[in-house]
Write a protein that holds these residues in place. Structure first.
Motif, mmCIF file in Angstrom:
data_model
loop_
_atom_site.group_PDB
_atom_site.id
_atom_site.type_symbol
_atom_site.label_atom_id
_atom_site.label_comp_id
_atom_site.label_asym_id
_atom_site.label_seq_id
_atom_site.Cartn_x
_atom_site.Cartn_y
_atom_site.Cartn_z
ATOM 1 N N GLU A 111 0.824 -1.206 0.000
ATOM 2 C CA GLU A 111 0.000 0.000 0.000
ATOM 3 C C GLU A 111 0.859 1.257 0.000
ATOM 4 O O GLU A 111 1.830 1.363 0.744
ATOM 5 C CB GLU A 111 -0.924 0.005 1.221
ATOM 6 N N PHE A 112 0.467 2.213 -0.850
ATOM 7 C CA PHE A 112 1.107 3.524 -0.868
ATOM 8 C C PHE A 112 0.307 4.454 0.037
ATOM 9 O O PHE A 112 -0.923 4.425 0.029
ATOM 10 C CB PHE A 112 1.119 4.118 -2.286
ATOM 11 N N ASP A 113 1.000 5.280 0.819
ATOM 12 C CA ASP A 113 0.299 6.268 1.644
ATOM 13 C C ASP A 113 -0.500 7.226 0.760
ATOM 14 O O ASP A 113 -0.069 7.548 -0.352
ATOM 15 C CB ASP A 113 1.298 7.089 2.473
ATOM 16 N N PRO A 114 -1.657 7.712 1.271
ATOM 17 C CA PRO A 114 -2.405 8.717 0.499
ATOM 18 C C PRO A 114 -1.525 9.935 0.202
ATOM 19 O O PRO A 114 -0.707 10.340 1.026
ATOM 20 C CB PRO A 114 -3.558 9.096 1.428
ATOM 21 N N ALA A 115 -1.694 10.490 -0.991
ATOM 22 C CA ALA A 115 -0.898 11.656 -1.408
ATOM 23 C C ALA A 115 -1.803 12.586 -2.211
ATOM 24 O O ALA A 115 -2.830 12.155 -2.745
ATOM 25 C CB ALA A 115 0.289 11.196 -2.256
ATOM 26 N N PRO A 116 -1.432 13.878 -2.318
ATOM 27 C CA PRO A 116 -2.272 14.819 -3.080
ATOM 28 C C PRO A 116 -2.385 14.387 -4.545
ATOM 29 O O PRO A 116 -1.364 14.172 -5.203
ATOM 30 C CB PRO A 116 -1.521 16.153 -2.951
ATOM 31 N N PRO A 117 -3.593 14.235 -5.061
ATOM 32 C CA PRO A 117 -3.783 13.712 -6.428
ATOM 33 C C PRO A 117 -3.084 14.521 -7.518
ATOM 34 O O PRO A 117 -2.559 13.941 -8.468
ATOM 35 C CB PRO A 117 -5.302 13.754 -6.624
#
Length: 285
Positions: A111-117
């Motif tokens: 899983e990749f951490d959430p990041a600004p789209p």
């Protein structure tokens, strides 16, 4: 209201889609032209391309509010996984001892951490440009005719994907204005300044999960975590001349996107500061 890009992108990518059975000249394979060293790099690239799987999961999660972009992911994901598949098929036919195991492939799915789209979109746009050049350089380095052709074909896919991402960036400008400009310029400066960093600037080589650090890059989860630098520096020899081509493409495309010419990263950085200075005033208004 801006119209959806997915139907048009689907059609244009469908028209140029290559066929694994008929477009790869399998019968031209020349075993004497493939070294062990070269074959091992094909395995590493096959595993790296498999990381389109966790990247797609990230895109779908972080762009839940954008069905148009998420629909396009169906095409991007299909074509990226096909890159992994064609490299694996090459090994299956000609070097079965090097076919990646399911466990080796699955290891790069995390899983990749959430990041600004917006930042992520620009990061992957630059990643496609970089990969297009890496694969073109790899095609030059390889001596075996079939793998040379495979790298040429997948490099063209990466260029088309970059073009598709650019269309979504343009759409974001009309929707998000200076917030999009600031995000794209910030990542553009970073990705066009690779000569200042010790490691290759590509999404698969960036840290994406704080809890797993430092084992949280795709490259760190390969059978040989040091492979990428060695491949670029000592094998395909991705030198300053090649790097300049990458930077020039990034600057050229951002010049078109922002409708302002950028000849250097410094000019782009000045533009970034200009946009950032405008942002607080816009937010207040």
């Amino acid at each position: 209201m801006t119209s959806m890009l997915y139907p048009e992108l689907f059609k244009s990518l469908e028209q140029v889609r290559w066929n694994m059975d008929t477009d790869i000249p399998w019968d031209q394979f020349d075993a004497s032209m493939l070294s062990d060293e070269q074959a091992k790099t094909i395995k590493m690239n096959a595993i790296t391309e498999w990381a389109a799987l966790p990247a797609t999961e990230m895109f779908l999660r972080d762009n839940r509010g954008d069905s148009d972009f998420c629909a396009f992911m169906s095409v991007w994901f299909f074509e990226e996984q096909k890159h992994s598949l064609v490299l694996i098929e090459y090994l299956r036919r000609f070097r079965p001892d090097l076919v990646p195991t399911e466990e080796e492939l699955h290891k790069v799915r995390f899983e990749f951490d959430p990041a600004p789209p917006l930042e992520t979109l620009m990061l992957h746009f630059c990643g496609e440009i970089r990969l297009n050049h890496w694969y073109r350089c790899a095609a030059d380095w390889h001596t075996e005719p079939v793998i040379k052709q495979i790298y040429k074909i997948i490099s063209q896919d990466e260029a088309r994907h970059g073009g598709a991402y650019l269309r979504y960036m343009k759409k974001s400008l009309s929707k998000d204005g200076d917030a999009a400009r600031a995000a794209f310029a910030k990542i553009g400066v970073l990705m066009a300044s690779a000569h200042r960093t010790e490691k290759p600037l590509h999404p698969t080589n960036l840290h994406v999960n704080q809890a797993l650090f430092p084992n949280d890059t795709v490259q760190s989860r390969l059978p040989d975590p040091e492979w990428l630098e060695a491949w670029l520096d000592n094998q395909i020899k991705f030198d300053g001349e090649w790097e300049k081509k990458v930077v020039d493409r990034i600057l050229h495309n951002l010049s078109l996107l922002f409708e302002r010419p950028f000849k250097t990263v410094q000019e782009l950085n000045r533009y970034r500061k200009e946009i950032n200075a405008r942002l607080p005033a816009e937010a207040a208004a």
